[in-house]
Write an enzyme that holds these catalytic residues in place. Structure first.
Site, PDB file in Angstrom:
ATOM      1  N   ASP A   2      -4.058   3.531  20.769  1.00  0.00           N
ATOM      2  CA  ASP A   2      -5.120   3.634  19.748  1.00  0.00           C
ATOM      3  C   ASP A   2      -5.668   5.039  19.489  1.00  0.00           C
ATOM      4  OD1 ASP A   2      -4.656   0.970  20.239  1.00  0.00           O
ATOM      5  OD2 ASP A   2      -6.745   0.370  20.185  1.00  0.00           O
ATOM      6  N   ASP A  40      -4.773  -0.292  16.767  1.00  0.00           N
ATOM      7  CA  ASP A  40      -5.670  -1.345  16.344  1.00  0.00           C
ATOM      8  C   ASP A  40      -5.425  -1.496  14.836  1.00  0.00           C
ATOM      9  OD1 ASP A  40      -7.572  -2.926  17.666  1.00  0.00           O
ATOM     10  OD2 ASP A  40      -9.268  -1.724  16.956  1.00  0.00           O
ATOM     11  N   HIS A  42      -6.562  -4.054  11.993  1.00  0.00           N
ATOM     12  CA  HIS A  42      -7.340  -5.254  11.642  1.00  0.00           C
ATOM     13  C   HIS A  42      -7.243  -5.623  10.165  1.00  0.00           C
ATOM     14  CE1 HIS A  42      -9.033  -5.217  15.601  1.00  0.00           C
ATOM     15  NE2 HIS A  42      -9.668  -4.074  15.444  1.00  0.00           N
ATOM     16  N   HIS A  55     -13.410  -1.091  11.400  1.00  0.00           N
ATOM     17  CA  HIS A  55     -12.621   0.078  11.831  1.00  0.00           C
ATOM     18  C   HIS A  55     -11.150  -0.290  11.811  1.00  0.00           C
ATOM     19  CE1 HIS A  55     -13.229  -2.433  15.370  1.00  0.00           C
ATOM     20  NE2 HIS A  55     -12.041  -2.007  15.758  1.00  0.00           N
ATOM     21  N   LYS A  80      -1.930  -4.361  16.942  1.00  0.00           N
ATOM     22  CA  LYS A  80      -2.688  -5.433  17.607  1.00  0.00           C
ATOM     23  C   LYS A  80      -4.009  -5.673  16.895  1.00  0.00           C
ATOM     24  CE  LYS A  80      -4.806  -2.192  20.753  1.00  0.00           C
ATOM     25  NZ  LYS A  80      -6.150  -2.448  20.251  1.00  0.00           N
ATOM     26  N   CYS A 121      -9.433  -1.219  25.105  1.00  0.00           N
ATOM     27  CA  CYS A 121      -7.978  -1.320  24.981  1.00  0.00           C
ATOM     28  C   CYS A 121      -7.236  -0.897  26.253  1.00  0.00           C
ATOM     29  CB  CYS A 121      -7.543  -0.472  23.793  1.00  0.00           C
ATOM     30  SG  CYS A 121      -5.798  -0.478  23.547  1.00  0.00           S
TER      31      CYS A 121
HETATM   32  C1  VGL Z   1     -11.035  -1.195  20.700  1.00  0.00           C
HETATM   33  C2  VGL Z   1     -13.264  -1.420  20.245  1.00  0.00           C
HETATM   34  C3  VGL Z   1     -12.972  -2.170  19.138  1.00  0.00           C
HETATM   35  C4  VGL Z   1      -9.946  -0.636  21.525  1.00  0.00           C
HETATM   36  C5  VGL Z   1     -10.726  -1.959  19.602  1.00  0.00           C
HETATM   37  O1  VGL Z   1      -8.767  -0.784  21.132  1.00  0.00           O
HETATM   38  O2  VGL Z   1     -10.258  -0.035  22.572  1.00  0.00           O
HETATM   39  N1  VGL Z   1     -12.297  -0.933  21.010  1.00  0.00           N
HETATM   40  N2  VGL Z   1     -11.687  -2.428  18.840  1.00  0.00           N
HETATM   41 ZN    ZN Z   2     -10.807  -3.129  16.991  1.00  0.00          ZN
END
Ligand code: VGL
Ligand code: ZN
Length: 176
Positions: A2, A40, A42, A55, A80, A121
């Site tokens: 990430d 990440d 989404h 995000h 993911k 993560c």
């Molecule tokens: C994550 C906060 C929100 C991460 C993902 O991948 O660490 N943290 N979404």
């Molecule tokens: Zn996230």
């Protein structure tokens, strides 16, 4: 994990000094046989955004790698958190490929984990890896935490260590 614009300074879920990990990771990649990345990724609407500001929406600039990250060596790219009902913190929950199947097929038993974020993560991925029987080492100067509560970073590392994860600084790996 990430190393995406939204988790770096200026991003919508910026982690303090998130971009500090980039040069360390760029240096480290040459030390390893294989490099796997996670992103990440989404949908616009997801239960995940009830807990977090929006995000890393799939296909947006915020979901791209930090521009200074060298992506040349990345062999497998995992996405993911792509469904609207799951958080998808762990790279083992990637929906475009199975990390477990890939690691078994390649005969990989040991993983070094770095990136963002320590308390979500990185932690979730390392714990899943341990559960699946892999050896895990987290590179402590190549991670950064959200720290919703002060000290969440330390707590995450303690939990990982207790679960059997090794913790190392990048300088202890090879001869950086
Ligand atoms: C994550 C906060 C929100 C991460 C993902 O991948 O660490 N943290 N979404
Ligand atoms: Zn996230």
């Amino acid at each position: 994990m990430d190393v995406q614009n939204d988790f770096c300074p200026g991003g919508s879920l910026a982690v303090k000094d998130g971009d500090r990990v980039v040069p360390v990771i760029n240096r480290l990649m040459d030390r390893f046989e294989r490099v796997i990345s996670s992103q990440d990724w989404h949908p616009q609407e997801t239960v995940h955004f009830e807990k977090w500001p929006p995000h890393c929406i799939a296909g947006t600039e915020g979901a791209e790698y930090h521009p200074a990250l060298n992506s040349d060596r990345i062999g497998l790219r995992l996405f993911k958190g792509t469904e609207n009902r799951d958080d998808g913190y762990s790279a083992f929950e990637a929906t475009n490929a199975s990390l477990t199947d890939y690691l078994h097929a390649e005969g990989i038993q040991t993983l070094y984990v770095c990136g963002l974020t320590t308390d979500y993560c990185v932690k979730a991925t390392a714990l899943d890896a341990l559960r699946e029987g892999f050896h895990i080492c987290v590179i402590t100067d190549a991670i950064a935490a959200v720290n919703l509560q002060p000290g969440d970073d330390r707590k995450a590392l303690q939990e990982l260590y207790a679960a059997g994860c090794l913790l190392m600084e990048s300088g202890e790996i090879g001869c950086l």
